[in-house]
Design an enzyme around this catalytic site. Structure first.
Site, PDB file in Angstrom:
ATOM      1  CG  ASP A   1      -1.736   1.186   1.441  1.00  0.00           C
ATOM      2  OD1 ASP A   1      -1.651   2.130   0.628  1.00  0.00           O
ATOM      3  OD2 ASP A   1      -2.504   1.201   2.423  1.00  0.00           O
ATOM      4  CB  ILE A   2       1.438   3.870  -2.555  1.00  0.00           C
ATOM      5  CG1 ILE A   2       2.670   4.687  -2.979  1.00  0.00           C
ATOM      6  CG2 ILE A   2       0.183   4.734  -2.561  1.00  0.00           C
ATOM      7  CD1 ILE A   2       2.655   5.117  -4.428  1.00  0.00           C
TER       8      ILE A   2
ATOM      9  CG  ASN B   1     -10.089  12.748 -11.151  1.00  0.00           C
ATOM     10  OD1 ASN B   1     -10.167  13.970 -11.057  1.00  0.00           O
ATOM     11  ND2 ASN B   1     -10.500  11.939 -10.185  1.00  0.00           N
TER      12      ASN B   1
ATOM     13  CG  ASP C   1      -7.378  10.239  -6.473  1.00  0.00           C
ATOM     14  OD1 ASP C   1      -6.774  10.937  -5.642  1.00  0.00           O
ATOM     15  OD2 ASP C   1      -8.108  10.713  -7.365  1.00  0.00           O
TER      16      ASP C   1
ATOM     17  CB  THR D   1      -2.332  -0.462 -14.268  1.00  0.00           C
ATOM     18  OG1 THR D   1      -2.149  -0.342 -12.848  1.00  0.00           O
ATOM     19  CG2 THR D   1      -1.079  -0.027 -14.993  1.00  0.00           C
ATOM     20  N   GLY D   2      -5.499   0.748 -13.257  1.00  0.00           N
ATOM     21  CA  GLY D   2      -6.707   0.326 -12.547  1.00  0.00           C
ATOM     22  C   GLY D   2      -7.942   0.740 -13.325  1.00  0.00           C
TER      23      GLY D   2
ATOM     24  CE1 TYR E   1      -9.411   7.495 -15.298  1.00  0.00           C
ATOM     25  CE2 TYR E   1      -7.213   8.420 -15.441  1.00  0.00           C
ATOM     26  CZ  TYR E   1      -8.551   8.568 -15.161  1.00  0.00           C
ATOM     27  OH  TYR E   1      -9.030   9.798 -14.744  1.00  0.00           O
TER      28      TYR E   1
HETATM   29  N1  AR6 Z   1      -1.289   1.495  -3.057  1.00  0.00           N
HETATM   30  C1  AR6 Z   1      -0.700   1.172  -4.230  1.00  0.00           C
HETATM   31  N2  AR6 Z   1      -1.378   0.885  -5.358  1.00  0.00           N
HETATM   32  C2  AR6 Z   1      -2.735   0.913  -5.295  1.00  0.00           C
HETATM   33  C3  AR6 Z   1      -3.434   1.250  -4.093  1.00  0.00           C
HETATM   34  C4  AR6 Z   1      -2.649   1.539  -2.957  1.00  0.00           C
HETATM   35  N3  AR6 Z   1      -3.216   1.862  -1.781  1.00  0.00           N
HETATM   36  N4  AR6 Z   1      -4.768   1.191  -4.355  1.00  0.00           N
HETATM   37  C5  AR6 Z   1      -4.899   0.825  -5.647  1.00  0.00           C
HETATM   38  N5  AR6 Z   1      -3.680   0.654  -6.214  1.00  0.00           N
HETATM   39  P1  AR6 Z   1      -6.243   3.310  -9.965  1.00  0.00           P
HETATM   40  P2  AR6 Z   1      -5.886   4.778 -12.521  1.00  0.00           P
HETATM   41  C6  AR6 Z   1      -3.311   0.267  -7.590  1.00  0.00           C
HETATM   42  O1  AR6 Z   1      -7.574   2.825 -10.399  1.00  0.00           O
HETATM   43  O2  AR6 Z   1      -6.044   3.508 -13.287  1.00  0.00           O
HETATM   44  C7  AR6 Z   1      -9.344   7.083  -9.487  1.00  0.00           C
HETATM   45  O3  AR6 Z   1     -10.697   7.057  -9.157  1.00  0.00           O
HETATM   46  C8  AR6 Z   1      -4.372  -0.402  -8.437  1.00  0.00           C
HETATM   47  O4  AR6 Z   1      -4.463  -1.783  -8.119  1.00  0.00           O
HETATM   48  O5  AR6 Z   1      -6.067   3.788  -8.578  1.00  0.00           O
HETATM   49  O6  AR6 Z   1      -4.770   5.705 -12.884  1.00  0.00           O
HETATM   50  C9  AR6 Z   1      -8.846   8.467  -9.853  1.00  0.00           C
HETATM   51  O7  AR6 Z   1      -9.566   9.477  -9.194  1.00  0.00           O
HETATM   52  C10 AR6 Z   1      -3.793  -0.171  -9.840  1.00  0.00           C
HETATM   53  O8  AR6 Z   1      -2.802  -1.152 -10.122  1.00  0.00           O
HETATM   54  O9  AR6 Z   1      -5.714   4.536 -10.933  1.00  0.00           O
HETATM   55  C11 AR6 Z   1      -9.056   8.508 -11.335  1.00  0.00           C
HETATM   56  O10 AR6 Z   1     -10.372   8.889 -11.659  1.00  0.00           O
HETATM   57  C12 AR6 Z   1      -3.085   1.171  -9.715  1.00  0.00           C
HETATM   58  O11 AR6 Z   1      -3.005   1.441  -8.300  1.00  0.00           O
HETATM   59  C13 AR6 Z   1      -8.829   7.090 -11.777  1.00  0.00           C
HETATM   60  O12 AR6 Z   1      -9.135   6.279 -10.646  1.00  0.00           O
HETATM   61  C14 AR6 Z   1      -3.802   2.323 -10.383  1.00  0.00           C
HETATM   62  O13 AR6 Z   1      -5.218   2.133 -10.263  1.00  0.00           O
HETATM   63  C15 AR6 Z   1      -7.380   6.838 -12.150  1.00  0.00           C
HETATM   64  O14 AR6 Z   1      -7.257   5.535 -12.626  1.00  0.00           O
END
Ligand code: AR6
Length: 180
Positions: free
Chosen positions: A16-17, A30, A40, A126-127, A129
């Site tokens: 967890d970051i 976003n 986020d 990668t989540g 998006y």
């Molecule tokens: N620590 C590390 N990595 C994490 C954590 C954490 N606590 N939680 C999730 N991840 P995403 P995006 C990973 O969806 O794709 C948001 O609603 C997750 O498993 O967080 O850039 C924003 O407001 C994945 O591998 O970000 C934007 O609207 C990675 O973090 C949108 O989502 C990124 O997933 C951005 O989407």
């Protein structure tokens, strides 16, 4: 997994970051900087309610895709949060790779400007998006590797992968950098 490139270290960890002790934590935000789910949401919860107030005050227009902006880190152990806006994956033909690279590069430049010795990245885009994680690993690691070889800062770059699949994808790509 750790890899040294001259004076700099790239480290991959699974976790967890919000728990990582570094000078700057990168958020996958976003373009409205409005908060959200995923990393986020976790960062906003950890930093506290002052964070959304600060982003609204400093960046009322938000942040364009492919760029990043800095705030303080509130209750988190870090000094700064760099809010990076990665692209939504739409098949790869809409400059997604360039936009992901420039979002990472903006964070590295912010780290240099703010004299950060250490920075932690999540796997941006990668989540929600939907950017394919193996392709994101290639682009993020190439951008980070080029920057540290050229500038010799930041001394420590940690990439925090939330799940085992992402950790495996980033590890496979990082291994290919060992001879460079
Ligand atoms: N620590 C590390 N990595 C994490 C954590 C954490 N606590 N939680 C999730 N991840 P995403 P995006 C990973 O969806 O794709 C948001 O609603 C997750 O498993 O967080 O850039 C924003 O407001 C994945 O591998 O970000 C934007 O609207 C990675 O973090 C949108 O989502 C990124 O997933 C951005 O989407």
């Amino acid at each position: 997994m750790l890899m040294q490139f001259q004076a700099c270290l790239i480290e991959l960890i699974q976790g967890d970051i919000t728990q990582v002790k570094v000078d700057a934590v990168v958020n996958a935000a976003n373009s409205h900087l409005a908060g959200g789910g995923g990393v986020d949401g976790a960062i906003h919860r950890a930093a506290g309610p002052g964070l959304i107030q600060e982003t609204k005050r400093l960046y009322p227009e938000g942040c364009p895709t492919g760029s990043a902006v800095a705030t303080r880190a509130g209750n988190m152990p870090a000094e700064y949060i760099f809010h990076a806006v990665g692209p939504v994956w739409r098949g790869g033909g809409l400059d997604e790779e360039e936009l992901l690279a420039s979002a990472c590069l903006s964070c590295l430049e912010l780290a240099r400007e703010h004299n950060c010795q250490s920075i932690a990245f999540p796997a941006i885009s990668t989540g929600v998006y939907r950017y394919p994680v193996d392709l994101a690993a290639e682009t993020m690691l190439k951008t980070i590797h080029q920057f540290i070889v050229e500038h010799q800062v930041p001394g420590r770059v940690v990439i925090v992968l939330f799940d085992q699949g992402s950790f495996g994808a980033f590890s496979r790509v990082l291994e290919t950098f060992s001879d460079s």
